[in-house]
Design a protein around this motif. Structure first.
Motif, PDB file in Angstrom:
ATOM      1  N   MET A 197       1.181  -1.106  -0.038  1.00  0.00           N
ATOM      2  CA  MET A 197       0.146  -0.066  -0.282  1.00  0.00           C
ATOM      3  C   MET A 197       0.841   1.656  -0.211  1.00  0.00           C
ATOM      4  O   MET A 197       0.507   2.082  -0.357  1.00  0.00           O
ATOM      5  CB  MET A 197      -1.056  -0.001   1.015  1.00  0.00           C
ATOM      6  N   ARG A 198       1.913   1.337   0.498  1.00  0.00           N
ATOM      7  CA  ARG A 198       2.650   2.264   0.745  1.00  0.00           C
ATOM      8  C   ARG A 198       3.465   2.404  -0.354  1.00  0.00           C
ATOM      9  O   ARG A 198       3.579   3.582  -1.112  1.00  0.00           O
ATOM     10  CB  ARG A 198       4.172   1.940   1.561  1.00  0.00           C
ATOM     11  N   ARG A 199       4.195   1.373  -1.174  1.00  0.00           N
ATOM     12  CA  ARG A 199       4.579   1.937  -2.813  1.00  0.00           C
ATOM     13  C   ARG A 199       3.376   2.250  -3.725  1.00  0.00           C
ATOM     14  O   ARG A 199       3.946   2.719  -4.753  1.00  0.00           O
ATOM     15  CB  ARG A 199       4.427   0.108  -3.232  1.00  0.00           C
ATOM     16  N   ALA A 200       1.733   2.072  -3.489  1.00  0.00           N
ATOM     17  CA  ALA A 200       0.820   2.708  -4.066  1.00  0.00           C
ATOM     18  C   ALA A 200       0.709   3.554  -3.838  1.00  0.00           C
ATOM     19  O   ALA A 200      -0.672   4.829  -4.394  1.00  0.00           O
ATOM     20  CB  ALA A 200      -0.333   2.281  -4.303  1.00  0.00           C
ATOM     21  N   GLY A 201       1.185   4.610  -2.840  1.00  0.00           N
ATOM     22  CA  GLY A 201       1.419   6.217  -2.558  1.00  0.00           C
ATOM     23  C   GLY A 201       0.773   6.529  -1.448  1.00  0.00           C
ATOM     24  O   GLY A 201       0.195   7.259  -0.654  1.00  0.00           O
ATOM     25  N   PHE A 202       0.080   5.071  -0.253  1.00  0.00           N
ATOM     26  CA  PHE A 202      -0.625   5.106   0.689  1.00  0.00           C
ATOM     27  C   PHE A 202      -0.224   5.032   1.955  1.00  0.00           C
ATOM     28  O   PHE A 202       0.617   4.769   2.064  1.00  0.00           O
ATOM     29  CB  PHE A 202      -1.930   4.087   0.823  1.00  0.00           C
ATOM     30  N   GLN A 203      -0.703   6.604   3.028  1.00  0.00           N
ATOM     31  CA  GLN A 203       0.087   6.378   4.180  1.00  0.00           C
ATOM     32  C   GLN A 203      -0.525   5.002   4.910  1.00  0.00           C
ATOM     33  O   GLN A 203      -1.729   5.312   5.149  1.00  0.00           O
ATOM     34  CB  GLN A 203      -0.574   7.370   5.087  1.00  0.00           C
ATOM     35  N   ALA A 204       0.239   3.624   4.743  1.00  0.00           N
ATOM     36  CA  ALA A 204      -0.194   3.048   5.641  1.00  0.00           C
ATOM     37  C   ALA A 204      -0.362   2.318   6.716  1.00  0.00           C
ATOM     38  O   ALA A 204       0.802   2.453   7.628  1.00  0.00           O
ATOM     39  CB  ALA A 204      -0.341   1.254   4.659  1.00  0.00           C
ATOM     40  N   ARG A 205      -1.625   1.823   7.594  1.00  0.00           N
ATOM     41  CA  ARG A 205      -1.487   1.039   9.631  1.00  0.00           C
ATOM     42  C   ARG A 205      -2.602  -0.349   8.810  1.00  0.00           C
ATOM     43  O   ARG A 205      -3.662  -0.384   7.972  1.00  0.00           O
ATOM     44  CB  ARG A 205      -1.576   2.315  10.407  1.00  0.00           C
ATOM     45  N   HIS A 206      -2.397  -1.007   9.727  1.00  0.00           N
ATOM     46  CA  HIS A 206      -3.642  -2.048   9.435  1.00  0.00           C
ATOM     47  C   HIS A 206      -4.070  -2.411  11.818  1.00  0.00           C
ATOM     48  O   HIS A 206      -2.661  -2.049  12.261  1.00  0.00           O
ATOM     49  CB  HIS A 206      -2.921  -3.371   9.237  1.00  0.00           C
ATOM     50  N   GLU A 207      -4.906  -3.524  11.380  1.00  0.00           N
ATOM     51  CA  GLU A 207      -5.258  -3.485  13.150  1.00  0.00           C
ATOM     52  C   GLU A 207      -5.623  -5.297  12.697  1.00  0.00           C
ATOM     53  O   GLU A 207      -6.432  -5.273  11.807  1.00  0.00           O
ATOM     54  CB  GLU A 207      -6.809  -2.650  13.451  1.00  0.00           C
ATOM     55  N   ARG A 208      -5.530  -6.150  14.250  1.00  0.00           N
ATOM     56  CA  ARG A 208      -5.897  -7.094  13.479  1.00  0.00           C
ATOM     57  C   ARG A 208      -7.511  -6.804  14.282  1.00  0.00           C
ATOM     58  O   ARG A 208      -7.651  -6.178  15.524  1.00  0.00           O
ATOM     59  CB  ARG A 208      -5.555  -8.117  14.271  1.00  0.00           C
ATOM     60  N   LEU A 209      -7.972  -8.276  14.094  1.00  0.00           N
ATOM     61  CA  LEU A 209      -9.423  -8.362  14.268  1.00  0.00           C
ATOM     62  C   LEU A 209      -9.547  -9.686  14.645  1.00  0.00           C
ATOM     63  O   LEU A 209      -8.989 -10.540  13.930  1.00  0.00           O
ATOM     64  CB  LEU A 209     -10.782  -7.908  13.548  1.00  0.00           C
ATOM     65  N   THR A 210     -10.353 -10.343  16.039  1.00  0.00           N
ATOM     66  CA  THR A 210     -10.122 -11.632  16.215  1.00  0.00           C
ATOM     67  C   THR A 210      -8.885 -12.509  16.576  1.00  0.00           C
ATOM     68  O   THR A 210      -9.186 -13.729  16.215  1.00  0.00           O
ATOM     69  CB  THR A 210     -11.927 -12.402  15.276  1.00  0.00           C
ATOM     70  N   LEU A 211      -8.565 -12.214  17.163  1.00  0.00           N
ATOM     71  CA  LEU A 211      -7.106 -12.931  17.673  1.00  0.00           C
ATOM     72  C   LEU A 211      -6.567 -12.897  15.938  1.00  0.00           C
ATOM     73  O   LEU A 211      -5.373 -13.628  15.616  1.00  0.00           O
ATOM     74  CB  LEU A 211      -7.024 -13.800  17.770  1.00  0.00           C
ATOM     75  N   GLY A 212      -6.670 -12.619  15.293  1.00  0.00           N
ATOM     76  CA  GLY A 212      -5.922 -12.420  13.674  1.00  0.00           C
ATOM     77  C   GLY A 212      -6.947 -12.871  12.997  1.00  0.00           C
ATOM     78  O   GLY A 212      -6.041 -13.302  11.933  1.00  0.00           O
ATOM     79  N   VAL A 213      -7.204 -13.691  12.956  1.00  0.00           N
ATOM     80  CA  VAL A 213      -8.510 -14.443  11.904  1.00  0.00           C
ATOM     81  C   VAL A 213      -8.178 -13.163  10.701  1.00  0.00           C
ATOM     82  O   VAL A 213      -8.861 -13.511   9.263  1.00  0.00           O
ATOM     83  CB  VAL A 213      -9.740 -14.576  12.928  1.00  0.00           C
ATOM     84  N   ALA A 214      -8.841 -11.788  11.299  1.00  0.00           N
ATOM     85  CA  ALA A 214      -9.379 -10.690   9.957  1.00  0.00           C
ATOM     86  C   ALA A 214      -8.395  -9.992  10.178  1.00  0.00           C
ATOM     87  O   ALA A 214      -7.739  -9.013  11.027  1.00  0.00           O
ATOM     88  CB  ALA A 214     -10.461 -10.635  10.205  1.00  0.00           C
ATOM     89  N   ALA A 215      -7.951  -8.894   8.983  1.00  0.00           N
ATOM     90  CA  ALA A 215      -7.187  -7.709   9.763  1.00  0.00           C
ATOM     91  C   ALA A 215      -8.025  -6.511   8.433  1.00  0.00           C
ATOM     92  O   ALA A 215      -8.961  -6.875   7.439  1.00  0.00           O
ATOM     93  CB  ALA A 215      -6.180  -7.867   9.156  1.00  0.00           C
ATOM     94  N   ILE A 216      -7.838  -5.589   9.370  1.00  0.00           N
ATOM     95  CA  ILE A 216      -7.820  -3.911   8.376  1.00  0.00           C
ATOM     96  C   ILE A 216      -7.644  -3.331   8.172  1.00  0.00           C
ATOM     97  O   ILE A 216      -6.042  -3.029   9.524  1.00  0.00           O
ATOM     98  CB  ILE A 216      -9.283  -3.339   9.647  1.00  0.00           C
TER      99      ILE A 216
END
Ligand SMILES: C[S@@+](CC[C@H](N)C(=O)[O-])C[C@H]1O[C@@H](n2cnc3c(N)ncnc32)[C@H](O)[C@@H]1O
Length: 222
Positions: free
Chosen positions: A195-214
């Motif tokens: 995402m950074r390489r595409a030009g975004f300032q990126a971060r993420h958060e894990r949900l339900t013990l890492g089953v999903a991520a945003i």
């Protein structure tokens, strides 16, 4: 494949995620609407659950749902009508979006990004159609976590889920594809870097013990 599973898609989402999918979408809605967007695009919208949740949470925004599977879109339109929510659902390929540069202040994708044939291209397209200061929110299943929970989760995800999904939807290949595509998907830090390489300032958060991520990507500007 997605048109094939469309009729039972919502039921299986609720069943196979033990209802968690709706909580994950709610968090995606919160993050997508944080900066008060006027126009929101939900990519790979499927049966429209996220697009409709966005409209419900911010009725004054114009919400567009786009997907390339007509059977999914037909269900989304029916659902919008039933709920009395005005969302435009249209057929479009995420890798070649039919929108001018800077058309939206927020773009969401829930469980669709993993299926795109070219991640870099999809990110460039999302970046292009976002206005400066706009935000992309990607909700996905990262590869399963490690440890004891990871073992348990893998057993469910690769054993019981494909069987139940196949029996209920009638498409065993679709629910075998799901865990296989998750194992192949980049880990959260790798996607963040992409995402950074595409030009975004990126971060993420894990949900339900890492089953999903945003993943949240902000396009620099205003
Ligand atoms: C697992 S479903 C997710 C649907 C919905 N976003 C949700 O949260 O339930 C993935 C969707 O991505 C769509 N899709 C996959 N590749 C696409 C592409 N290149 N362009 C548009 N839609 C795509 C499929 O048609 C399918 O409806």
């Amino acid at each position: 494949m997605f048109s094939e599973i469309a009729p039972r898609y919502d039921l299986l989402n609720r069943l196979l995620s033990f209802g968690q999918d709706q909580a994950w979408r709610r968090r995606a809605v919160e993050l997508a609407l944080e900066k008060g967007p006027r126009r929101v695009l939900d990519l790979a919208t499927g049966t429209g659950d996220l697009a409709l949740a966005l409209k419900r949470a911010r009725p004054e925004a114009e919400v567009v749902g786009a997907d390339f599977a007509p059977a999914m879109l037909a269900l989304a339109r029916r659902k919008a009508e039933r709920l009395g929510l005005e969302v435009a659902f249209l057929e479009a390929d995420a890798l070649a979006l039919p929108f001018p540069d800077g058309s939206f202040q927020a773009i969401t994708v829930a469980f669709g990004f993993r299926n795109f044939a070219d991640y870099e291209k999809a990110l460039w397209e999302m970046h292009r159609v976002l206005s400066p200061g706009g935000r992309a929110v990607i909700l996905e299943f990262p590869p399963p976590p490690g440890g004891a929970f990871g073992l348990l989760y893998r057993a469910y995800f690769k054993g019981l889920l494909p069987l139940l999904g196949g029996l209920v939807s009638g498409s065993f290949r679709a629910y075998r594809y799901l865990p296989a595509s998750v194992e192949r998907f980049p880990a959260p830090l790798a996607l963040e870097e992409m995402m950074r390489r595409a030009g975004f300032q990126a971060r993420h958060e894990r949900l339900t013990l890492g089953v999903a991520a945003i993943h949240v990507g902000d396009k620099p500007g205003q």
